[in-house]
Design an enzyme around this catalytic site. Structure first.
Site, mmCIF file in Angstrom:
data_model
loop_
_atom_site.group_PDB
_atom_site.id
_atom_site.type_symbol
_atom_site.label_atom_id
_atom_site.label_comp_id
_atom_site.label_asym_id
_atom_site.label_seq_id
_atom_site.Cartn_x
_atom_site.Cartn_y
_atom_site.Cartn_z
ATOM 1 N N HIS A 14 37.220 91.068 -13.947
ATOM 2 C CA HIS A 14 35.580 90.707 -14.040
ATOM 3 C C HIS A 14 35.466 92.361 -15.498
ATOM 4 O O HIS A 14 34.501 92.212 -15.579
ATOM 5 C CB HIS A 14 34.646 91.325 -12.963
ATOM 6 C CG HIS A 14 35.335 90.775 -12.233
ATOM 7 N ND1 HIS A 14 34.570 89.462 -11.809
ATOM 8 C CD2 HIS A 14 35.945 90.762 -10.818
ATOM 9 C CE1 HIS A 14 35.296 88.763 -10.706
ATOM 10 N NE2 HIS A 14 35.906 89.272 -10.084
ATOM 11 N N ASP A 16 37.039 90.319 -18.666
ATOM 12 C CA ASP A 16 36.705 89.843 -19.967
ATOM 13 C C ASP A 16 35.478 89.437 -20.028
ATOM 14 O O ASP A 16 34.878 89.181 -21.158
ATOM 15 C CB ASP A 16 37.494 88.703 -19.537
ATOM 16 C CG ASP A 16 37.651 87.511 -18.516
ATOM 17 O OD1 ASP A 16 36.277 87.918 -17.394
ATOM 18 O OD2 ASP A 16 38.072 86.188 -18.154
ATOM 19 N N SER A 47 45.281 61.645 -10.702
ATOM 20 C CA SER A 47 46.164 62.123 -9.925
ATOM 21 C C SER A 47 46.399 61.777 -9.368
ATOM 22 O O SER A 47 46.037 61.686 -8.100
ATOM 23 C CB SER A 47 44.790 63.853 -8.969
ATOM 24 O OG SER A 47 45.393 64.354 -8.407
ATOM 25 N N GLY A 101 43.172 76.764 -5.573
ATOM 26 C CA GLY A 101 41.740 77.461 -4.916
ATOM 27 C C GLY A 101 42.877 79.217 -4.327
ATOM 28 O O GLY A 101 42.274 79.844 -3.373
ATOM 29 N N SER A 105 44.606 80.097 -11.618
ATOM 30 C CA SER A 105 43.904 79.420 -11.719
ATOM 31 C C SER A 105 45.094 78.172 -12.860
ATOM 32 O O SER A 105 44.962 77.571 -13.480
ATOM 33 C CB SER A 105 44.481 80.097 -13.497
ATOM 34 O OG SER A 105 43.432 81.509 -13.578
ATOM 35 N N SER A 107 42.643 75.414 -12.167
ATOM 36 C CA SER A 107 41.609 74.514 -12.780
ATOM 37 C C SER A 107 41.748 75.550 -14.612
ATOM 38 O O SER A 107 41.967 74.243 -15.312
ATOM 39 C CB SER A 107 40.087 75.160 -12.658
ATOM 40 O OG SER A 107 39.757 76.651 -13.101
ATOM 41 N N GLU A 139 34.404 74.462 -18.061
ATOM 42 C CA GLU A 139 33.884 74.865 -16.745
ATOM 43 C C GLU A 139 32.788 75.807 -16.725
ATOM 44 O O GLU A 139 32.164 75.328 -15.569
ATOM 45 C CB GLU A 139 35.581 76.309 -17.042
ATOM 46 C CG GLU A 139 35.195 76.949 -15.607
ATOM 47 C CD GLU A 139 36.819 76.888 -14.769
ATOM 48 O OE1 GLU A 139 37.499 76.426 -15.158
ATOM 49 O OE2 GLU A 139 36.471 77.716 -13.617
ATOM 50 N N ASP A 151 41.561 83.212 -18.432
ATOM 51 C CA ASP A 151 42.440 82.028 -17.688
ATOM 52 C C ASP A 151 42.910 80.676 -19.128
ATOM 53 O O ASP A 151 43.746 80.745 -18.845
ATOM 54 C CB ASP A 151 41.748 82.113 -16.447
ATOM 55 C CG ASP A 151 41.431 82.413 -15.196
ATOM 56 O OD1 ASP A 151 41.217 83.803 -15.395
ATOM 57 O OD2 ASP A 151 40.488 82.494 -14.775
ATOM 58 N N TYR A 200 30.398 85.150 -8.399
ATOM 59 C CA TYR A 200 30.848 84.960 -9.558
ATOM 60 C C TYR A 200 29.895 84.957 -10.538
ATOM 61 O O TYR A 200 29.840 86.565 -11.123
ATOM 62 C CB TYR A 200 31.681 84.142 -9.718
ATOM 63 C CG TYR A 200 32.565 84.626 -11.331
ATOM 64 C CD1 TYR A 200 34.101 85.424 -10.869
ATOM 65 C CD2 TYR A 200 32.197 83.799 -12.735
ATOM 66 C CE1 TYR A 200 35.423 85.240 -12.115
ATOM 67 C CE2 TYR A 200 32.565 84.050 -13.653
ATOM 68 C CZ TYR A 200 33.693 85.122 -13.037
ATOM 69 O OH TYR A 200 34.719 85.909 -14.670
HETATM 70 C C1 GLA Z 1 38.169 84.218 -13.212
HETATM 71 C C2 GLA Z 1 37.773 83.629 -14.147
HETATM 72 C C3 GLA Z 1 37.793 84.890 -15.792
HETATM 73 C C4 GLA Z 1 38.138 86.726 -14.712
HETATM 74 C C5 GLA Z 1 38.419 86.431 -13.572
HETATM 75 C C6 GLA Z 1 38.114 88.068 -12.551
HETATM 76 O O1 GLA Z 1 39.641 84.229 -12.623
HETATM 77 O O2 GLA Z 1 38.185 82.704 -14.784
HETATM 78 O O3 GLA Z 1 37.206 84.848 -16.518
HETATM 79 O O4 GLA Z 1 37.039 86.358 -14.716
HETATM 80 O O5 GLA Z 1 37.992 85.756 -12.478
HETATM 81 O O6 GLA Z 1 39.110 88.932 -13.493
#
Ligand code: GLA
Length: 368
Positions: A14, A16, A47, A101, A105, A107, A139, A151, A200
């Protein structure tokens, strides 16, 4: 054929979207996109994993999130078109092994694989920083998560056997090699995280509120990245309690990332592990993005012989923990943590022993 990896974040959570520092590694879990161009300006995506197909007009791929996996692909194509990139119509077949999920990452891997494929078949060269920014925008606008750049960036720039120390403001980065004899072990709590569910974006807004408060005393700051721990101590006393705790996490986490990079450069895994533990406590108590299952997994891992460090990784509210474990201790770690976690939570965790991989690329095998 193109591929893009998922990621694990070793430390720097958290931070970035606060212009701060992160230290992720790309994982050898990939999303693959097979691509062929088509001349009618349509984007057709299938998919394999969901056994589902979608078709869009590239000219107008439609607005915002629908909640379907194809939003990510549609979003990437739309953002590219809105930037004037001359991508053409395409057939894409997508398949991947990044757990979905789980906070690894999947996504971002889907976005970056789709972007790399669409650019590749249109013969457009683009710097990885621009690809990451396009995917981040997709995103925001098509999945509704106001994520930072981490990510998508690591999915583009990952380096085998290395973590990346990334400055999320300048986008300068430094690969830091993993010492021999240590493994990245990822424990999936099997509790699905729901980042888009609002928490978030709320955290992000709370950080921005913190910046506005601090700007009354420090008019030149643009983000929490600009605030030192001592400045924060001087100017945070009349902040609302929860805003103060959110800011304290981000400011202390930035300092931890820089110290962790020093520790890794000098093979000081003991110190690195201590910083991981501090990061978890800060995410749990100050940022409030952990959950009982993550805390349990971290507690069990920390007690295993050979564990240097353990913490939640990614956005939180479920998903995975990341652990640095001595290579020789990994088998015992897996048995003990899985057994005790099952006993105490009723859930059977997936545990992955991972290697750090290279970033997105074309992987077409040329006929000889
Ligand atoms: C998710 C977001 C990232 C980052 C993390 C927490 O993965 O996509 O950009 O903020 O949470 O570090």
């Amino acid at each position: 054929m193109f591929s893009a990896p998922g990621r694990v974040n070793l430390i720097g959570e958290h931070t970035d979207y606060n212009d701060g520092f992160v230290m992720p590694a790309a994982l050898a879990f990939f999303t693959y996109a097979a691509a062929a161009s088509r001349s009618d300006g349509k984007l057709f995506v299938y998919s394999v994993d969901f056994d589902e197909a979608r078709e869009f007009e590239l000219k107008g791929t439609g607005p915002g999130p629908t909640g379907n996996w194809s939003d990510y692909v549609r979003g990437v194509a739309s953002v590219m078109r809105s930037k004037g990139l001359p991508i053409g119509g395409a057939n894409l077949v997508i398949k991947g092994d990044v757990p979905i999920g789980a906070g690894l990452s999947s996504s971002a891997a889907l976005e970056v694989a789709s972007a790399t494929a669409l650019l590749g078949i249109s013969n457009i060269q683009l710097d990885g920083r621009e690809i990451a920014a396009i995917c981040q925008r997709a995103e925001h606008d098509y999945a509704g998560t106001k994520c930072g750049i981490m990510d998508q960036f690591i999915s583009c720039f990952g380096k085998a056997n290395h973590a990346l120390l990334l400055d999320c403001r300048s986008l300068d980065f430094e690969p830091v090699k993993f010492p021999e004899g240590v493994r990245i072990v990822i424990c999936n709590t099997m509790v699905k995280h729901e980042l888009a569910a609002g928490e978030y974006n709320r955290r992000r807004a709370e950080c921005e509120a913190g910046v506005r408060h601090l700007q009354r005393f420090l008019p030149d700051i643009r983000a929490l990245r600009d605030v030192s721990e001592s400045q924060f101590a001087s100017y945070s006393s009349d902040m609302a309690g929860f805003i103060r705790r959110r800011c304290r996490h981000v400011i202390s986490e930035n300092a931890r990332v820089l110290e962790a990079a020093d520790a890794l450069r000098s093979d000081n895994l003991k110190r690195f592990g201590e910083l991981m533990a501090e990061s978890h406590v800060s995410l749990r108590n100050d940022y409030e993005v952990s959950c009982d299952e993550l805390d349990l997994m971290v507690e069990l891992a920390s007690r295993c012989p050979g564990t240097y460090g353990a913490r939640m990784t990614g956005g939180g509210f479920g998903g995975c923990t990341v652990n640095l474990v001595e290579a020789d201790a990994v088998e015992d770690f897996k048995t003990t943590v899985a057994g005790k976690y099952k006993q105490r939570s009723g859930l059977q965790p997936d545990i992955y022993v991972c290697t750090a991989a290279d970033g997105a690329r074309e992987i077409t095998v040329q006929a000889l």
